[in-house]
Each structure stands twice: as structure tokens, then as C-alpha cells.
Design an enzyme around this catalytic site. Structure first.
Site, short mmCIF file in Angstrom:
data_model
loop_
_atom_site.label_atom_id
_atom_site.label_comp_id
_atom_site.label_asym_id
_atom_site.label_seq_id
_atom_site.Cartn_x
_atom_site.Cartn_y
_atom_site.Cartn_z
N ARG A 45 0.82 -1.21 0.00
CA ARG A 45 0.00 0.00 0.00
C ARG A 45 0.85 1.27 0.00
NH1 ARG A 45 -5.31 -1.12 3.85
NH2 ARG A 45 -6.04 -2.98 2.75
N ASP A 155 -15.48 9.50 9.97
CA ASP A 155 -14.44 8.54 9.61
C ASP A 155 -13.09 9.22 9.79
OD1 ASP A 155 -14.58 5.68 8.02
OD2 ASP A 155 -12.69 6.73 7.66
#
Length: 284
Positions: A45, A155
Site C-alpha cells: 500500500r 471517519d
């Protein structure tokens, strides 16, 4: 002679020392535990961030990240990189049956329709959960005149919050939404070939989106009646889970409800909660 492709060279693997350093930093910043088995995932990632920053090694990335300027600019990107955002509309559908069939009618029986019913979607990802909740609550309000609600969706990732705020989704991801809800609350895009749909203004204006990191201090002026935090605490270790759930309980009104994911458990935790349905709890 072998020709090398143009561009920056592919960085070598993430050194163990740098992985440990990053894992400790990520745990401190957002509570996500990265065991050694996650090293390959983190390496893959972060590769995109190395390319975006034009860095040729993971060590160079760490050097940048842990500089004063780098921490300020890169922390949000790092969090976006390591967080997982798997979600869908009406995920774990029995939860919405409990909400519309038990929790909301029970609230109206006790409180009437005075005041505002407050619900928090904690860890809302790309917005499927809060948009589902907004439809369920709007349907209940349509059938119960005078019922009002507020819906907060938070979030840690700014990237997914931007997508959630737009309320635009591929139509092929909306199969779980009942047809009557689609007709009442969704709009097709002008370009039909794009295959996109958007929630109408009635639904979009019902949701307040906000960035929130569970590892930072948070509180609300008025307690929540319902908190949905599903498939989020599974990424935390047990002490972090307990600390976060304790804070959720503080944010809940007496008799309020907490919904967690079916793969999560509060067994063995000393919390002022009692079960009312699978992975649904009421504050005592």
C-alpha cells in the site's frame, strides 16, 4: 545488454526496522494494530505513496514522514493508505430490522415525537451505512408525523469522506436497496451509460459528515440515542477496544443502543450494556 525501463527504480522491500517504526506510529495515531503478518500489506500500500512523492525507498519515506513538515502533510495520506473501507448498503440487514422494528418504535412510545432522535455512524467509510440509515430513518419519519432526527457520520479517512459526501454510487452496487427506496430517494445520472446514481437532496442534507479520529478526544453536546460502529473495532487490540467502547457508552443516552459488527464481541468487558439482539446492546 538488458535495458532498464525509464522512471524511478522499484524500491527494495520494507526493512523490518522501518516496519516496526511505522506500526508503532500508526497504532499511536489511530489505534490500528499491525502485526508482523501485515508487513507485506503495508509495503504494497505504501508503494503508491512512494511513487506519488517520488521517493526511491521506504527508508526515505520514513525520513520524510517523521520530519516536522512530513508528519503535518503526510499523516492523513498514511491513514488513508492503511485503513480498510469495505462496506455496502444494508450490510448486516437484521440490524436495520432491529432499528426500524424495535428501537425507533420503542423510542417513540417512551419519548413521543418531541425532540430530535440522534444517531451516529462511527466509521462510516464511503457512506453506504449512513445513507442506508438516512433512508430507514426517513421512512420512519414519513410514517410517524412529527418524528425528527439528526445523523452524524464520521471517519478517520478524509479520502472516503469526500466520496461519501457526494452521495454518488455505481448503480450495480445498490442491489440491496429496496426498489421503493430507490424510487423515493435516488436519482439516475444524466449520462445513463455511466451507470451512476445519486441520493436526492432530501437524503443528502440529512447527514452531517465529519472527520474524527477515535484516538483523539471527542464528545457531544447532547448524548446519542443510537451509535452504529460496525466492523471497526476488530482492527484494534483488546485494551483499545475496551477504552473506545467505554467512551461510546459515555456518549449514549440512558437506554440508548450500540450496534457493532457480527464479527465483533464485547464478551468479558465491563461495560454498562445489556444485549437486546445479536451484536445490539442497550445502555443500562
Amino acid at each position: 545488454m538488458t535495458l532498464q525501463p525509464q522512471g524511478r527504480p522499484t524500491p527494495s522491500g520494507l526493512p523490518e526496522r522501518e516496519f516496526k517504526r511505522l506500526a508503532e506510529f500508526i497504532y499511536a495515531e489511530c489505534g490500528i494494530k499491525l502485526p508482523p503478518a501485515k508487513k507485506t500489506m503495508l509495503e504494497a500500500r505504501l508503494h503508491k505513496r512512494l511513487r506519488a512523492l517520488e521517493l526511491d525507498s521506504y527508508s526515505s519515506y520514513c525520513e520524510y514522514l517523521f520530519s516536522p513538515k512530513g508528519t503535518e502533510l503526510e499523516l492523513v495520506n498514511l491513514i488513508d493508505t492503511v485503513t480498510t473501507n469495505t462496506t455496502e448498503f444494508f450490510r448486516e440487514p437484521k440490524h436495520f430490522d432491529v432499528l426500524s422494528g424495535k428501537v425507533l418504535p420503542g423510542h417513540v412510545r417512551k419519548q413521543g415525537v418531541t425532540g430530535t432522535f440522534r444517531l451516529w455512524s462511527a466509521g462510516c467509510s464511503t457512506g453506504e451505512e449512513p445513507h442506508t440509515l438516512a433512508m430507514v430513518l426517513s421512512e420512519f419519519a414519513r410514517l410517524n408525523q412529527g418524528f425528527r432526527f439528526s445523523l452524524l457520520a464520521t471517519d478517520i479517512s478524509t479520502q472516503v469522506l469526500k466520496r461519501a459526501m457526494h452521495g454518488v454510487y455505481p448503480e450495480d452496487r445498490t442491489h440491496a436497496i429496496p426498489m421503493e427506496y430507490k424510487k423515493r430517494y435516488m436519482l439516475r445520472g444524466k449520462n445513463r451509460s455511466a451507470g451512476l446514481v445519486r441520493f436526492n437532496e432530501e437524503i443528502r442534507r440529512r447527514i452531517t459528515f465529519q472527520r474524527l479520529n477515535f484516538m483523539e478526544e471527542f464528545a457531544f453536546k447532547k448524548p446519542m440515542h443510537v451509535i452504529f460502529c460496525r466492523n471497526v473495532i476488530i482492527y484494534f487490540d483488546r485494551p483499545t477496544q475496551h477504552g473506545l467502547l467505554s467512551r461510546f457508552c459515555t456518549c449514549l443516552a440512558p437506554g440508548g443502543h450500540l450496534f457493532i459488527g457480527h464479527s465483533e464481541s464485547i464478551t468479558g468487558m465491563d461495560l454498562p450494556l445489556e444485549p437486546v439482539a445479536p451484536t445490539v446492546y442497550r445502555k443500562k
